[in-house]
Design a protein around this motif. Sequence first.
Motif, short mmCIF file in Angstrom:
data_model
loop_
_atom_site.label_atom_id
_atom_site.label_comp_id
_atom_site.label_asym_id
_atom_site.label_seq_id
_atom_site.Cartn_x
_atom_site.Cartn_y
_atom_site.Cartn_z
N LYS A 296 0.84 -1.21 0.00
CA LYS A 296 0.00 0.00 0.00
C LYS A 296 0.87 1.25 0.00
O LYS A 296 0.52 2.25 -0.63
N ASP A 297 1.99 1.20 0.71
CA ASP A 297 2.88 2.36 0.78
C ASP A 297 3.55 2.64 -0.57
O ASP A 297 3.81 3.80 -0.89
N GLU A 298 3.83 1.59 -1.33
CA GLU A 298 4.48 1.76 -2.62
C GLU A 298 3.49 2.17 -3.72
O GLU A 298 3.89 2.76 -4.72
N PHE A 299 2.23 1.85 -3.54
CA PHE A 299 1.21 2.13 -4.55
C PHE A 299 0.99 3.63 -4.65
O PHE A 299 0.82 4.32 -3.64
N ASP A 300 0.97 4.17 -5.90
CA ASP A 300 0.85 5.61 -6.08
C ASP A 300 -0.56 6.07 -6.47
O ASP A 300 -0.75 7.20 -6.89
N GLY A 301 -1.53 5.20 -6.31
CA GLY A 301 -2.90 5.56 -6.65
C GLY A 301 -3.78 5.64 -5.41
O GLY A 301 -3.32 5.45 -4.28
N PRO A 302 -5.07 5.88 -5.61
CA PRO A 302 -6.00 5.97 -4.49
C PRO A 302 -6.13 4.64 -3.73
O PRO A 302 -6.04 3.55 -4.33
N ALA A 303 -6.35 4.72 -2.44
CA ALA A 303 -6.45 3.53 -1.58
C ALA A 303 -7.58 2.61 -2.02
O ALA A 303 -7.44 1.38 -1.96
N GLU A 304 -8.72 3.18 -2.50
CA GLU A 304 -9.83 2.32 -2.91
C GLU A 304 -9.48 1.51 -4.16
O GLU A 304 -9.93 0.37 -4.32
N ILE A 305 -8.64 2.06 -5.04
CA ILE A 305 -8.19 1.31 -6.21
C ILE A 305 -7.27 0.17 -5.78
O ILE A 305 -7.38 -0.95 -6.28
N PHE A 306 -6.38 0.45 -4.83
CA PHE A 306 -5.51 -0.60 -4.31
C PHE A 306 -6.35 -1.74 -3.75
O PHE A 306 -6.10 -2.91 -4.04
N SER A 307 -7.37 -1.42 -2.99
CA SER A 307 -8.24 -2.45 -2.40
C SER A 307 -8.95 -3.26 -3.47
O SER A 307 -9.11 -4.48 -3.34
N GLU A 308 -9.38 -2.61 -4.56
CA GLU A 308 -10.03 -3.33 -5.66
C GLU A 308 -9.06 -4.27 -6.36
O GLU A 308 -9.42 -5.38 -6.75
N LEU A 309 -7.82 -3.83 -6.52
CA LEU A 309 -6.82 -4.64 -7.21
C LEU A 309 -6.32 -5.80 -6.36
O LEU A 309 -5.95 -6.85 -6.89
N ASP B 165 -4.27 -9.66 0.61
CA ASP B 165 -3.08 -9.90 1.43
C ASP B 165 -2.30 -8.63 1.71
O ASP B 165 -1.26 -8.66 2.37
N GLY B 166 -2.79 -7.47 1.21
CA GLY B 166 -2.11 -6.21 1.45
C GLY B 166 -1.01 -5.91 0.45
O GLY B 166 -0.28 -4.93 0.61
N TYR B 167 -0.87 -6.75 -0.57
CA TYR B 167 0.14 -6.56 -1.60
C TYR B 167 -0.49 -6.82 -2.97
O TYR B 167 -1.42 -7.59 -3.11
N LEU B 168 0.10 -6.17 -3.99
CA LEU B 168 -0.30 -6.43 -5.37
C LEU B 168 0.82 -7.20 -6.05
O LEU B 168 1.96 -6.73 -6.09
N SER B 169 0.49 -8.38 -6.55
CA SER B 169 1.47 -9.17 -7.30
C SER B 169 1.20 -8.97 -8.79
O SER B 169 0.22 -8.34 -9.18
N SER B 170 2.06 -9.53 -9.64
CA SER B 170 1.91 -9.33 -11.08
C SER B 170 0.60 -9.91 -11.61
O SER B 170 0.03 -9.39 -12.56
N ASP B 171 0.08 -10.97 -10.98
CA ASP B 171 -1.21 -11.52 -11.44
C ASP B 171 -2.39 -10.65 -11.03
O ASP B 171 -3.48 -10.78 -11.58
N GLU B 172 -2.20 -9.75 -10.07
CA GLU B 172 -3.26 -8.82 -9.67
C GLU B 172 -3.11 -7.46 -10.35
O GLU B 172 -3.99 -6.61 -10.25
N ALA B 173 -2.00 -7.27 -11.04
CA ALA B 173 -1.71 -5.98 -11.67
C ALA B 173 -2.73 -5.67 -12.74
O ALA B 173 -3.18 -6.56 -13.46
N PRO B 174 -3.11 -4.42 -12.88
CA PRO B 174 -4.06 -4.05 -13.93
C PRO B 174 -3.41 -4.15 -15.30
O PRO B 174 -2.22 -4.01 -15.44
N SER B 175 -4.26 -4.42 -16.30
CA SER B 175 -3.76 -4.42 -17.67
C SER B 175 -4.40 -3.24 -18.38
O SER B 175 -5.51 -2.84 -18.07
#
Length: 162
Positions: A126-139, A144-154
Amino acid sequence: MKTQLAILVLLAAGTAMAQRNGGNGNRQQSSGADFVTRLDKDNDGKISSDEFDGPSEHFTQLDTNGDGYIGTDEAPQGRPPRQEGQQQGQQQGQQQGQQQGQQQGEKQGGDFVTRLDKDSDGKVSKDEFDGPAEIFSELDKNSDGYLSSDEAPSGPPPRQRR
């Protein structure tokens, strides 16, 4: 009155052209003579196996009288049927396109993580993510509190509402 006459003349001309073209617009059906003319290199009015540009089994099928030549009466008319190999080639091309798209999507996911992963642990917090918190939660599909490459947006990021 002149307008009606002009319309009638145009309709008559269009009807005459359609009848001349066999009702197929500008596409005319190929005749056996057209087929022979196209492939007959020595201009003897028939196609030998040397002149035939298709598979030998097709030549044998077309040479119905077995004289070693395809005459105008044996030549196919209209468009040639689609061959099985052409259909297989199209299917293979579609499969390759899907695989490339999937690989591109995976690469884009990797680019997303690489771009934002400041501590190089292979995931975006979450700290590394540069977008809104609600977008992080959707992704974060697995929460687990992290975005991996399979959760990354295309694709491009969604537009922000103003």
